[in-house]
Design an enzyme around this catalytic site. Structure first.
Site, PDB file in Angstrom:
ATOM      1  N   ASP A  44      35.472  28.429  36.501  1.00 42.10           N
ATOM      2  CA  ASP A  44      34.801  29.092  35.373  1.00 42.10           C
ATOM      3  C   ASP A  44      35.573  30.327  34.916  1.00 42.10           C
ATOM      4  O   ASP A  44      36.254  30.975  35.715  1.00 42.10           O
ATOM      5  CB  ASP A  44      33.372  29.481  35.805  1.00 42.10           C
ATOM      6  CG  ASP A  44      32.485  29.818  34.617  1.00 42.10           C
ATOM      7  OD1 ASP A  44      32.804  29.383  33.489  1.00 42.10           O
ATOM      8  OD2 ASP A  44      31.476  30.518  34.820  1.00 42.10           O
ATOM      9  N   SER A  86      27.937  17.824  32.260  1.00 40.03           N
ATOM     10  CA  SER A  86      27.106  17.052  31.309  1.00 40.03           C
ATOM     11  C   SER A  86      26.592  17.975  30.209  1.00 40.03           C
ATOM     12  O   SER A  86      26.422  17.553  29.066  1.00 40.03           O
ATOM     13  CB  SER A  86      25.913  16.432  32.043  1.00 40.03           C
ATOM     14  OG  SER A  86      26.362  15.568  33.051  1.00 40.03           O
ATOM     15  N   ASN A 102      28.160  20.655  29.100  1.00 41.45           N
ATOM     16  CA  ASN A 102      29.256  21.151  28.254  1.00 41.45           C
ATOM     17  C   ASN A 102      29.405  20.339  26.958  1.00 41.45           C
ATOM     18  O   ASN A 102      30.045  20.790  26.004  1.00 41.45           O
ATOM     19  CB  ASN A 102      30.592  21.161  29.012  1.00 41.45           C
ATOM     20  CG  ASN A 102      30.684  22.226  30.086  1.00 41.45           C
ATOM     21  OD1 ASN A 102      31.391  22.062  31.075  1.00 41.45           O
ATOM     22  ND2 ASN A 102      29.973  23.338  29.908  1.00 41.45           N
ATOM     23  N   ARG A 108      28.571  22.149  23.726  1.00 40.34           N
ATOM     24  CA  ARG A 108      29.440  23.188  23.126  1.00 40.34           C
ATOM     25  C   ARG A 108      29.875  22.740  21.725  1.00 40.34           C
ATOM     26  O   ARG A 108      29.780  21.566  21.387  1.00 40.34           O
ATOM     27  CB  ARG A 108      30.652  23.419  24.028  1.00 40.34           C
ATOM     28  CG  ARG A 108      30.241  24.072  25.334  1.00 40.34           C
ATOM     29  CD  ARG A 108      31.446  24.536  26.118  1.00 40.34           C
ATOM     30  NE  ARG A 108      31.007  25.182  27.343  1.00 40.34           N
ATOM     31  CZ  ARG A 108      31.783  25.916  28.123  1.00 40.34           C
ATOM     32  NH1 ARG A 108      33.051  26.093  27.816  1.00 40.34           N
ATOM     33  NH2 ARG A 108      31.307  26.483  29.207  1.00 40.34           N
TER      34      ARG A 108
HETATM   35  C1  IPE Z   1      30.218  25.125  34.815  1.00 41.77           C
HETATM   36  O1  IPE Z   1      30.572  26.205  34.008  1.00 41.77           O
HETATM   37  C2  IPE Z   1      30.960  23.889  34.394  1.00 41.77           C
HETATM   38  C3  IPE Z   1      32.405  23.889  34.620  1.00 41.77           C
HETATM   39  C4  IPE Z   1      33.080  24.831  35.210  1.00 41.77           C
HETATM   40  C5  IPE Z   1      33.114  22.721  34.178  1.00 41.77           C
HETATM   41  P1  IPE Z   1      29.727  26.642  32.733  1.00 41.77           P
HETATM   42  O2  IPE Z   1      30.443  27.783  32.118  1.00 41.77           O
HETATM   43  O3  IPE Z   1      29.470  25.463  31.872  1.00 41.77           O
HETATM   44  O4  IPE Z   1      28.347  27.078  33.400  1.00 41.77           O
HETATM   45  P2  IPE Z   1      27.241  28.109  32.882  1.00 41.77           P
HETATM   46  O5  IPE Z   1      26.919  27.725  31.482  1.00 41.77           O
HETATM   47  O6  IPE Z   1      27.842  29.480  32.955  1.00 41.77           O
HETATM   48  O7  IPE Z   1      26.120  27.953  33.840  1.00 41.77           O
HETATM   49  C1  IPE Z   2      35.299  26.979  32.318  1.00 42.87           C
HETATM   50  O1  IPE Z   2      35.447  28.074  31.496  1.00 42.87           O
HETATM   51  C2  IPE Z   2      35.731  25.692  31.651  1.00 42.87           C
HETATM   52  C3  IPE Z   2      34.619  24.811  31.271  1.00 42.87           C
HETATM   53  C4  IPE Z   2      33.366  25.035  31.506  1.00 42.87           C
HETATM   54  C5  IPE Z   2      34.962  23.597  30.552  1.00 42.87           C
HETATM   55  P1  IPE Z   2      34.391  28.471  30.370  1.00 42.87           P
HETATM   56  O2  IPE Z   2      34.791  27.782  29.105  1.00 42.87           O
HETATM   57  O3  IPE Z   2      33.008  28.207  30.815  1.00 42.87           O
HETATM   58  O4  IPE Z   2      34.684  30.024  30.253  1.00 42.87           O
HETATM   59  P2  IPE Z   2      33.609  31.196  30.124  1.00 42.87           P
HETATM   60  O5  IPE Z   2      32.585  31.005  31.182  1.00 42.87           O
HETATM   61  O6  IPE Z   2      33.021  31.069  28.749  1.00 42.87           O
HETATM   62  O7  IPE Z   2      34.408  32.451  30.303  1.00 42.87           O
HETATM   63 MG    MG Z   3      31.634  29.311  31.797  1.00 45.19          MG
END
Ligand code: IPE
Ligand code: IPE
Ligand code: MG
Length: 243
Positions: A22, A68, A70, A73
């Site tokens: 993350d 799932s 994501n 987005r």
């Molecule tokens: C979890 O991260 C999913 C991945 C790292 C692929 P997210 O960024 O989607 O999780 P939340 O929204 O902070 O809980």
């Molecule tokens: C993790 O980074 C990658 C995925 C969840 C696909 P994020 O895209 O969630 O990055 P932050 O949490 O917004 O910084």
């Molecule tokens: Mg994230």
């Protein structure tokens, strides 16, 4: 209960590490870059993590690449992430295979684009007999979705008369998960400072040691992995006993 040790007395590394990668978006934002730049750097960190895990004696690495949830987005970001996944699968499989890595994908793969599903199937087939190291990519993965589909499959088998409900035990349940055949993670790492599981490996991490790191995923290095392993080795795992 003492931590497991090798014959020389040094503690053993975890057999299976799972990582919630993350912080790509925040990494980019702090540099005034678009989120996709963070994802690109994140993909580079994946390459390094796989290599380092193997060198540090880990046998299984599960990486949470796309949840799932994501899918919710913005379309452009999903498209960028899928593009990076395509590039990863096209470019890395040859080298992974040459280094003895078996690749498995866990998740609702039918939601991915057909060409990506084909790349995954080819990679899984090509690397199926490799035994040195297993890389599990959790893609379009959700722990609740995984549990629901396992329950549905077991119910279907019962309805078809192929299974006796009294014989449904933990092993039968685990065999219906995306991760069937893969041992449970010993160490679960989340980067970016968030302290939550976000629907990752809900069943499998029942007794995983949790390590939360403040580092953003694109900055994650071998040193961070080593530090997390050392933290794991200081933990005392009791599994409900009194040790
Ligand atoms: C979890 O991260 C999913 C991945 C790292 C692929 P997210 O960024 O989607 O999780 P939340 O929204 O902070 O809980
Ligand atoms: C993790 O980074 C990658 C995925 C969840 C696909 P994020 O895209 O969630 O990055 P932050 O949490 O917004 O910084
Ligand atoms: Mg994230």
């Amino acid at each position: 209960m003492e931590a497991l040790q090798t014959q020389s007395g040094s503690p053993l590394p975890p057999v299976h590490i799972a990582i919630i990668m993350d912080g790509n978006g925040r990494w980019a934002k702090s540099r005034g870059l678009p989120r996709t730049a963070g994802h690109r750097r994140g993909a580079e960190a994946v390459r390094e993590a796989v290599k380092s895990a193997g060198e540090l004696g880990v046998s299984y690495l599960t990486l949470f690449g796309f949840s799932s949830e994501n899918w919710k987005r913005p379309q452009g970001e999903v498209r960028d992430l899928m593009g990076l996944l395509r590039i990863y699968l096209r470019n890395e499989i040859k080298e992974l295979h040459a280094s003895g890595v078996r690749l498995c994908v866990a998740g609702e793969r039918q939601r991915l684009d057909p060409d990506i599903i084909r790349l995954i199937e080819d990679a899984e087939r090509k690397t199926a007999a490799n035994t040195k190291f297993t890389l599990v990519l959790a893609l379009s993965y959700g722990g609740r979705q995984e549990l629901v589909q396992a329950a549905r499959r077991l119910a279907e088998e019962v309805a078809a008369g192929r299974r006796d409900p009294a014989e449904i035990d933990e092993q039968a349940f685990a065999s219906q998960l995306f991760t069937a055949g893969i041992p449970d993670p010993d160490l679960l790492i989340r980067t970016s400072g968030e302290k939550r599981i976000s629907n990752f490996l809900l069943w499998q991490s029942a007794y995983a040691e949790l390590v939360f790191l403040d580092v953003l995923w694109p900055d994650f290095s071998r040193l961070d992995l080593e530090a997390a392993i050392q933290e794991y080795q200081r933990r005392e795992r009791r599994y409900g006993t009194i040790g």
